[in-house]
Write an enzyme that holds these catalytic residues in place. Structure first.
Site, PDB file in Angstrom:
ATOM      1  CB  SER A  94      -0.911   0.019   1.223  1.00 45.84           C
ATOM      2  OG  SER A  94      -1.771  -1.106   1.228  1.00 45.84           O
ATOM      3  CD  GLN A 117       7.050   9.670   5.924  1.00 45.32           C
ATOM      4  OE1 GLN A 117       6.325   8.895   6.536  1.00 45.32           O
ATOM      5  NE2 GLN A 117       7.513   9.410   4.716  1.00 45.32           N
ATOM      6  NE  ARG A 174      37.348  15.387  -4.961  1.00 47.21           N
ATOM      7  CZ  ARG A 174      36.467  14.397  -5.057  1.00 47.21           C
ATOM      8  NH1 ARG A 174      35.358  14.474  -4.352  1.00 47.21           N
ATOM      9  NH2 ARG A 174      36.697  13.372  -5.826  1.00 47.21           N
TER      10      ARG A 174
END
Length: 777
Positions: A94, A117, A174
């Site tokens: 579900s 949540q 980087r």
């Protein structure tokens, strides 16, 4: 804060939109069985988000959708309503959307669904308020939570011989963390939808937005290891609830499981003993000195004897009453003339739950059985019988002091909202001010080199000053940014300016000479980033703050002149960046209002003790206010912004606990400009940084013990208990038989000499011989 996609279907009207918080809590969790009600830091997991939703002033109803009896029971204890979901939406397959659809079919009054949540225990009401505002005021249909992460991603290798490829990075270039804004990721804390969006399965063209949460509030729990991380995180960043502004006048505390650890010791003769921690006794005394009566409660099934209870009563200075039911509590309150909100209670056993639900403030020791039945207001970190009462007593007194402060503000202002009087039980005074650089706690003092407008309006001088700040060891170079027409009135700009520090005939001409353009600010920011020092500025007006937000400064500095500008503060706080707020020209009552205004929208800020005079006379520095700020606002770091000459006072401020230090800097004190005289030249700044780091090292540990560096001195000078005279085996020691001397070898420490009285010697001992433990019976 939000990402625009396209016009949506939500058209907020003048009618009130019913906002329902919905927590989905199925019983069949695979990673951690029944994790939704597993106790996290003393509170069932769903209790954290239910509490945040209940305390939000924009949520109309709070629901837990579940298929499990035990989850339903816990949800109701926490204060939520329960939607019993059908088997069709309770399967492993579900989806959340299917479950939300079922919920709104049964709740036709709901206009906005705030799906929260259960696994986000660091959610706060202001997160909910901010996200909902995007729907109700800005017209978004769907808003979800995100977090900014600085993670370089590479493609997954799926076939042998295949090489991974960079997805968001050039490996040859980087970037440093502070040079890269990072990327936004869903963090799963919440998803808010209009009813129409859910009914159309989110498939229509919708206006989507995101609400960015700071990383410290972004916690997800799926496996056991997450639980350990979450428990540590929540102690610092969890929401511990909104509390009433009522002073505690009566403290009730269980004997077994709170005052003691529940253990009973029995002597050979059958006499009972219990251990009471000295710190807990000190906590009781602290409350009694503040006119808070303490009553100890004993269970009818108590294993402790009546004689021992009398001894405990005498030692603590407290009455002892039998554990009560609701009617007994009402009688006691009537007897003591107190209201429910004026009573605090610490309990541990399941039968304590009825009393705990009837008082204004309740607490439990860690791991107490009752914590599974009620979401405690305050969960102690120290165990029962080992300082739990002392810790709770400290908190009671802290809230009492803060309540008085809040009430004085309310009486002076006439009224204040509940949100303005928000109390957070346990919040960390530590947060990330700049990427990778935290302040507060045990972190080193953050040193700001305030360049301000000492650059004389010359960008090359400004760059030299940034380089000087970096070379001297400062953490940040700071400027002052104004949008002149937004900061000053026309009359103020047009008035003649005849100061010897003037850079033009009018004040406007003077200020414009010293103000850098947007492009120049970007150039200075890039230069600071290139040499490796943080860059920010004080936003001297609201438009300046907008620009600083646009160029992504790590934090906002609020100058003293804007500290009582509550509208400015509120708008700045809502942007979500950390704030450093000076306190010059303000009263403590004003600073309390500032605290309330900012805290409602942004938990990450610090106050700086400051007196606005240049240079500042020593008698007006008032370093003692650092301590007062720490007492008044214990959940935020406190710092110091100094305008005195020299470095000694600033070093003292750090020794007193200042976690941020700001000092004006200059290349030459003789230059034109009113700030130069109170500024530090390069040699002084370098010496200040060096002295601060030395003091921080010297502050060391608050734990007093003998250190390894003292061992050689102890070996040479440390004294031991020795025999004052020759003693025969079996003799019972008296004090006149013993003395203390520097001895070889070392024996029992001098502080144990009284404990030896009445003990027997098991060997013959000569005069001046060391007494060691193996000689004693």
């Amino acid at each position: 804060m939000s990402a625009h996609v396209n016009p949506g279907i939500c058209d907020p009207s003048t009618k009130h939109l019913h906002r329902a918080a919905l927590i989905l809590a199925r019983g069949g969790s695979k990673g951690i069985p029944l994790k939704n009600i597993k106790v996290l830091a003393g509170v069932p997991l769903i209790g954290w988000v239910v509490r945040a939703a209940l305390d939000s002033d924009v949520i109309d109803s709070v629901w837990v959708s579940t298929d499990h009896d035990e989850i339903e029971e816990v949800a109701q204890i926490c204060g939520a309503k329960v939607h019993r979901r059908s088997p069709e939406v309770s399967k492993d397959s579900s989806s959340s959307l299917e479950t939300i659809k079922e919920f709104i079919r049964h709740r036709p009054e709901v206009d906005i669904v705030c799906h929260i949540q259960a696994t986000s225990p660091c959610l706060h009401p202001y997160h909910i308020n901010g996200a909902l505002q995007m729907i109700t005021e800005q017209g978004y249909d769907c808003v979800f939570s995100v977090v900014r992460r600085h993670q370089f991603r590479w493609s997954e290798v799926k076939e042998e011989g295949e090489c991974t490829q960079p997805l968001n990075i050039d490996p040859a270039h980087r970037p440093r963390r502070q040079d890269w804004p990072g990327e936004l990721y869903e963090n799963g804390s919440f998803y808010f939808y209009t009813r129409e969006a859910v009914e159309k399965s989110l498939k229509e063209k919708l206006k989507w937005g995101y609400y960015e949460m700071l990383p410290e509030y972004s916690v997800d729990i799926d496996v056991d290891i997450d639980w350990l991380v979450a428990e540590q995180r929540i102690l610092g960043f969890g929401y511990f609830g909104e509390k009433k502004k009522t002073e505690i006048r009566l403290f009730l505390c269980s004997v077994s499981g709170c005052l003691t650890d529940g253990q009973i010791y029995v002597s050979v003769s059958g006499e009972q003993f219990v251990a009471i921690n000295g710190r807990d006794l000190a906590g009781i005394r602290m409350l009694q000195r503040e006119d808070i009566e303490v009553i100890l409660m004993s269970n009818v099934n108590e294993m402790v004897s009546k004689d021992l209870l009398k001894t405990i009563s005498k030692q603590t200075g407290c009455q002892i009453r039998l554990v009560m039911e609701k009617k007994d509590l009402e009688c006691l309150m009537k007897e003591k003339n107190v209201q429910k909100d004026e009573v605090a209670f610490m309990g541990a056993e399941c039968e304590d739950v009825e009393v705990m639900t009837q008082v204004g403030l309740n607490s439990v020791p860690p791991g107490a059985p009752v914590s599974r039945l009620i979401a405690a207001d305050f969960t102690c970190q120290r165990p029962a019988g080992h300082g739990a009462i002392f810790q709770f007593a400290q908190y009671i007194l802290q809230t009492k002091k803060k309540t008085k402060s809040q009430m004085s503000v309310i009486s002076s202002k006439g009224k204040a909202s509940l949100n303005e009087c928000l109390f957070i039980y346990k919040m960390s005074s530590e947060f990330e001010l700049c990427p990778g650089r935290r302040i507060g706690g045990s972190n080193p003092c953050f040193i700001i080199a305030e360049i301000g407008q000492n650059h004389q309006g010359d960008i090359e001088i400004a760059k030299r000053m940034i380089k000087m700040a970096k070379d001297c060891g400062a953490d940040c170079a700071k400027f002052q940014k104004s949008e002149i027409e937004h900061r000053f009135t026309k009359q103020a700009l047009e008035r003649p300016y005849t100061s010897p520090h003037a850079w033009g005939p009018t004040y406007g001409a003077h200020k414009r000479h010293l103000e850098f353009s947007h492009e120049q600010y970007r150039e200075l920011q890039k230069y600071a980033n290139d040499i490796g020092i943080f860059f920010t500025a004080s936003g001297m007006d609201e438009m300046a703050v907008e620009f600083l937000h646009e160029i992504n400064v790590p934090f906002f500095k609020v100058a003293s002149a804007d500290t009582n500008n509550l509208q400015y503060l509120e708008k700045t706080a809502k942007k979500g960046r950390p704030m450093v707020i000076s306190s010059g020209m303000q009263s403590m009552d004003t600073m309390r209002c500032v605290y309330q205004t900012v805290k409602k929208h942004n938990p990450n800020f610090t106050f700086l003790q400051c007196t606005s005079a240049y240079p500042l006379p020593t008698e007006h520095i008032n370093l003692s206010l650092i301590t007062e700020f720490q007492k008044e606002f214990p959940d935020i770091p406190i710092g110091y912004s100094g305008h005195e000459t020299g470095i000694h006072v600033s070093v003292a401020a750090v020794a007193m606990g200042a976690k941020v230090l700001e000092r004006h800097v200059t290349l030459d004190k003789t230059w034109k400009g009113s700030d130069h005289a109170a500024s530090l030249e390069p040699a002084e700044l370098a010496e200040l940084v060096k002295a601060i780091r030395t003091v921080e090292t010297a502050m060391g540990s608050p734990i007093k013990k003998m250190l390894s560096c003292e061992s050689s001195c102890h070996s040479k000078l440390g004294k031991s208990v020795v025999a004052r005279m020759a003693l025969k085996k079996g003799v019972t020691l008296t004090l006149d038989m013993l003395t203390v001397k520097v001895a070889e070898p070392h024996g029992m420490a001098p502080e144990n000499i009284f404990k030896l009285v009445g003990k027997q010697i098991t060997v013959d001992v000569g005069e001046d011989d060391t007494i060691t433990e193996d000689m004693i019976k």
